[in-house]
Design a protein around this motif. Structure first.
Motif, short mmCIF file in Angstrom:
data_model
loop_
_atom_site.label_atom_id
_atom_site.label_comp_id
_atom_site.label_asym_id
_atom_site.label_seq_id
_atom_site.Cartn_x
_atom_site.Cartn_y
_atom_site.Cartn_z
N VAL A 1 -21.11 -20.35 -9.76
CA VAL A 1 -21.08 -21.69 -10.59
C VAL A 1 -22.30 -21.72 -11.38
CG1 VAL A 1 -21.14 -24.36 -10.58
CG2 VAL A 1 -19.76 -23.36 -9.09
N THR A 2 -23.60 -21.40 -10.94
CA THR A 2 -24.70 -21.64 -11.39
C THR A 2 -24.80 -20.51 -12.92
OG1 THR A 2 -25.58 -20.92 -9.39
CG2 THR A 2 -27.08 -21.69 -11.04
N GLN A 3 -24.10 -19.38 -12.59
CA GLN A 3 -23.93 -18.47 -14.23
C GLN A 3 -22.92 -18.96 -14.81
OE1 GLN A 3 -23.79 -17.53 -10.67
NE2 GLN A 3 -25.33 -15.88 -10.06
N ALA A 4 -21.92 -19.73 -14.22
CA ALA A 4 -20.78 -20.21 -15.23
C ALA A 4 -21.54 -21.56 -16.28
CB ALA A 4 -19.84 -20.60 -14.61
N VAL A 5 -22.35 -22.20 -15.57
CA VAL A 5 -22.78 -23.26 -16.29
C VAL A 5 -24.00 -22.63 -17.26
CG1 VAL A 5 -24.44 -25.20 -15.99
CG2 VAL A 5 -22.40 -24.85 -14.49
N THR B 1 -12.39 -20.37 -9.64
CA THR B 1 -12.08 -21.52 -10.79
C THR B 1 -12.05 -20.55 -12.30
OG1 THR B 1 -13.49 -23.18 -9.85
CG2 THR B 1 -13.01 -23.54 -11.99
N VAL B 2 -11.09 -21.14 -12.90
CA VAL B 2 -10.99 -20.62 -14.40
C VAL B 2 -11.34 -21.63 -15.20
CG1 VAL B 2 -9.32 -19.68 -16.05
CG2 VAL B 2 -9.04 -19.02 -13.78
N VAL B 3 -12.13 -21.56 -16.26
CA VAL B 3 -12.82 -22.51 -17.20
C VAL B 3 -12.45 -22.08 -18.57
CG1 VAL B 3 -14.89 -23.56 -18.04
CG2 VAL B 3 -14.82 -22.71 -15.86
N LEU B 4 -11.86 -23.29 -19.19
CA LEU B 4 -11.23 -23.18 -20.54
C LEU B 4 -12.35 -23.65 -21.26
CD1 LEU B 4 -8.45 -22.42 -19.21
CD2 LEU B 4 -7.67 -23.58 -20.95
N ASP B 5 -12.93 -23.42 -22.43
CA ASP B 5 -13.68 -24.34 -23.15
C ASP B 5 -13.07 -24.52 -24.63
OD1 ASP B 5 -14.03 -21.70 -24.66
OD2 ASP B 5 -16.39 -21.78 -24.22
N HIS B 6 -11.93 -24.08 -24.69
CA HIS B 6 -10.94 -24.59 -25.57
C HIS B 6 -11.42 -23.71 -26.90
CE1 HIS B 6 -8.95 -26.91 -22.86
NE2 HIS B 6 -9.86 -27.55 -22.61
N GLY B 7 -12.13 -22.57 -26.91
CA GLY B 7 -12.27 -21.79 -27.99
C GLY B 7 -11.23 -20.86 -28.44
N THR B 8 -11.26 -19.70 -29.04
CA THR B 8 -10.17 -19.10 -29.52
C THR B 8 -9.23 -18.57 -28.53
OG1 THR B 8 -11.67 -17.74 -31.35
CG2 THR B 8 -9.65 -16.77 -30.96
N GLY B 9 -8.01 -19.09 -28.76
CA GLY B 9 -6.84 -18.35 -27.82
C GLY B 9 -6.67 -19.39 -26.56
N ALA C 1 -22.12 -28.29 -25.08
CA ALA C 1 -21.52 -29.18 -26.36
C ALA C 1 -20.07 -28.97 -26.56
CB ALA C 1 -22.42 -28.72 -27.72
N ARG C 2 -19.50 -27.93 -25.84
CA ARG C 2 -17.81 -27.75 -26.14
C ARG C 2 -17.05 -28.49 -24.97
NH1 ARG C 2 -16.18 -24.46 -29.54
NH2 ARG C 2 -14.29 -24.33 -28.52
N PRO C 3 -15.99 -28.99 -25.15
CA PRO C 3 -15.01 -29.66 -24.12
C PRO C 3 -14.86 -28.47 -23.15
CG PRO C 3 -13.87 -29.01 -25.96
CD PRO C 3 -15.29 -28.75 -26.43
N GLN C 4 -14.65 -28.96 -21.89
CA GLN C 4 -14.33 -27.74 -20.88
C GLN C 4 -13.24 -28.55 -20.14
OE1 GLN C 4 -18.06 -26.66 -19.02
NE2 GLN C 4 -19.24 -26.37 -20.74
N THR C 5 -12.55 -27.33 -19.41
CA THR C 5 -11.42 -27.85 -18.46
C THR C 5 -11.49 -26.59 -17.37
OG1 THR C 5 -9.98 -28.51 -20.19
CG2 THR C 5 -9.10 -27.96 -17.82
N TRP C 6 -11.97 -27.15 -16.02
CA TRP C 6 -11.92 -26.19 -15.05
C TRP C 6 -10.85 -26.29 -14.03
CZ3 TRP C 6 -17.57 -24.91 -12.97
CH2 TRP C 6 -18.36 -25.06 -13.98
N ILE C 7 -10.13 -25.19 -14.05
CA ILE C 7 -9.08 -25.26 -12.97
C ILE C 7 -9.03 -24.43 -11.83
CG2 ILE C 7 -6.56 -24.61 -13.47
CD1 ILE C 7 -7.03 -24.56 -16.38
N SER C 8 -8.72 -25.12 -10.70
CA SER C 8 -9.04 -24.48 -9.53
C SER C 8 -7.32 -24.74 -9.03
CB SER C 8 -9.81 -25.03 -8.51
OG SER C 8 -11.12 -24.84 -9.23
N GLY C 9 -6.43 -23.50 -9.11
CA GLY C 9 -5.05 -23.68 -8.72
C GLY C 9 -4.23 -24.58 -9.43
N THR D 1 -2.37 -19.09 -22.35
CA THR D 1 -3.78 -19.44 -22.87
C THR D 1 -4.74 -18.19 -22.68
OG1 THR D 1 -4.80 -20.48 -21.35
CG2 THR D 1 -3.58 -21.92 -22.93
N ARG D 2 -6.04 -17.96 -23.12
CA ARG D 2 -7.01 -17.19 -22.70
C ARG D 2 -7.74 -18.24 -21.89
NH1 ARG D 2 -7.26 -12.10 -24.01
NH2 ARG D 2 -6.01 -11.17 -25.67
N ALA D 3 -8.88 -17.58 -21.32
CA ALA D 3 -9.87 -18.43 -20.81
C ALA D 3 -11.35 -17.93 -21.04
CB ALA D 3 -9.48 -18.18 -19.26
#
Length: 201
Positions: free
Chosen positions: A155-159, A121-129, A165-173, A110-112
């Motif tokens: 984290v502040t810049q990420a948020v 942490t890598v965050v997916l918001d389940h957009g394109t790719g 409003a999009r679903p998010q998956t935060w992955i740490s390892g 996938t992309r992130a």
């Protein structure tokens, strides 16, 4: 008087005239250092991701295909989001793959949306790719492409960058738990292997 009102009345009586703590409306959050250079932010991201026992490979965009192929070495079928703009050998596009279908593939690519240096942490918001959440959770190996320009310091810049409003998956390892006798077990809640490909523009 209902039982609820009776309990609340007892609590009010016990508190008496105790002053109520102020409610903070304007919150000041601790932020990641802004003085760090771009390369220091990327180096911190790599260090923190690897600290979670994940693998990180850095490459240029021209070498992305070969880098992903190396990350998938030893795997068979690979699930990919239907709108992934990468050519992956032996890939199975997700056009509504069932859980049983996904259980039969070895890996997912996938992309992130972004990466967070401070926490690795890598965050997916389940957009394109990025695909549906389920395709990043069921296969045993997850290869995730993160662009260097999408790595933020904290984290502040990420948020601030993400759409709430999009679903998010935060992955740490890789998926891991130590719930049973404090022994680390990987792959219980998701992929046992997490490989981040960090791509320079």
């Amino acid at each position: 008087m209902s039982a609820r009102e009776e309990v609340l009345e007892s609590v009010r009586a016990a508190l008496g005239a105790a002053p109520r703590p102020p409610v903070l409306v304007d919150r000041t959050y601790r932020d990641a250092p802004t003085a760090a250079s771009r390369e220091e932010v990327l180096a911190l991201f790599v260090d923190r991701v690897e600290d979670y026992k994940a693998t990180v490979t850095r490459c240029r965009s021209g070498d992305l295909g070969a880098t992903i192929a190396a990350a998938l070495a030893g795997t068979g079928r690979v699930a990919v989001p239907a709108d992934l703009d990468l050519s992956i050998p032996a890939s199975v596009p997700d056009h509504g793959l069932t859980k049983a279908d996904l259980d039969g593939v070895d890996a997912v690519v996938t992309r992130a949306a972004l990466g967070i240096a401070e926490t690795g942490t890598v965050v997916l918001d389940h957009g394109t790719g990025q695909g549906r959440r389920v395709i990043s959770l069921l296969p045993d190996r997850h290869v995730c492409v993160v662009r260097e320009s999408d790595v933020v310091p904290g984290v502040t810049q990420a948020v601030a960058a993400l759409d709430p409003a999009r679903p998010q998956t935060w992955i740490s390892g890789p998926s891991a738990t130590s719930d049973i006798e404090l022994s680390r077990v990987e792959g219980v809640h998701g992929p046992r292997q997490f490989h981040v490909v960090l791509v320079a523009e």
